[in-house]
Every structure is written in structure tokens, then in C-alpha cells.
Design an enzyme around this catalytic site. Structure first.
Site, mmCIF file in Angstrom:
data_model
loop_
_atom_site.group_PDB
_atom_site.id
_atom_site.type_symbol
_atom_site.label_atom_id
_atom_site.label_comp_id
_atom_site.label_asym_id
_atom_site.label_seq_id
_atom_site.Cartn_x
_atom_site.Cartn_y
_atom_site.Cartn_z
ATOM 1 N N GLU A 1 0.831 -1.208 0.000
ATOM 2 C CA GLU A 1 0.000 0.000 0.000
ATOM 3 C C GLU A 1 0.864 1.256 0.000
ATOM 4 O OE1 GLU A 1 -3.977 -0.866 2.405
ATOM 5 O OE2 GLU A 1 -2.183 -1.316 3.585
ATOM 6 N N LYS B 1 -11.298 1.912 1.336
ATOM 7 C CA LYS B 1 -10.382 1.324 0.363
ATOM 8 C C LYS B 1 -11.165 0.232 -0.356
ATOM 9 C CE LYS B 1 -6.395 1.510 3.507
ATOM 10 N NZ LYS B 1 -5.336 0.664 4.104
#
Length: 119
Positions: free
Chosen positions: A21, A99
Site C-alpha cells: 500500500e 479502500k
């Protein structure tokens, strides 16, 4: 209380606990609900009597795309702090960050957090 709402704001950032990420990044969906007294603006039709949501969007984009946080909880807290500092008429904020594709196994539409802060 009156509200200004920004829904489904999409930004590309590098926040997360996983190395992928922080390196590859991903899209973050941000929803905002700002508690603001809109009575004057509803009578005057003057931008100076409200909070300019375009400027709010730019402020949030600057944080999401320009900073890095491990936790989206911290990102949400930073968004609240910045908006309170930049826009004094805001009395309370509800922010949700999602997300759609975090690097975790499973089937889901999105994962995220929501927090509320008052001045």
C-alpha cells in the site's frame, strides 16, 4: 444543523499498514459531512456566507495525495484537523474513508472507517 456534503471523492494515495500500500498506492474514497450554519447563505446567495466546497475538496486532496499515513484513522483525523483550521464556520465533521482494494484476501465491496469530530 445544516450540512455541506461531499460524497464519493476519489483520490490516489499511499496510506496503509502493508508495504504494498505504501509503495504501489491505491484509490481512497472519501465522504464528508460538514456541519455549518447555512442560514446566512440561504438568504444572501453570497459565497462568503458559506464554506466553499471546492476549497474543501482541494484541502482534502492535498492531504490524501500529498501525505503518507499508516492508518486511515490517522488520515481521517488529519483531515478533520486541517478542515477545522482552514474553515472556522465548520462546527462538526463526519468523515468516512474507504479502500476498495486493500491487499487482504476475501470478497467485499470496500473496507474503511468513519469518524466524527466536533470543534
Amino acid at each position: 444543523m445544516d450540512k455541506i456534503v461531499l460524497e464519493g471523492c476519489r483520490f490516489y494515495g499511499y496510506h496503509g499498514a502493508f508495504k504494498e500500500e505504501q509503495t504501489l498506492g491505491q484509490i481512497f474514497l472519501v465522504d464528508l459531512e460538514l456541519s455549518v450554519d447555512l442560514q446566512a447563505a440561504s438568504l444572501s446567495d453570497q459565497l462568503t456566507d458559506t464554506v466553499h466546497y471546492g476549497m474543501v475538496f482541494d484541502s482534502v486532496r492535498q492531504l490524501v495525495e500529498g501525505e503518507k499515513f499508516i492508518l486511515i484513522e490517522r488520515l481521517a483525523g488529519a483531515i478533520c484537523e486541517q478542515l477545522f483550521n482552514e474553515f472556522p464556520p465548520i462546527e462538526a465533521i463526519k468523515v468516512a474513508i474507504k479502500k476498495e482494494n486493500p491487499p487482504i484476501a476475501g470478497h467485499y465491496k470496500a473496507v474503511g472507517i468513519e469518524l466524527e469530530r466536533q470543534r
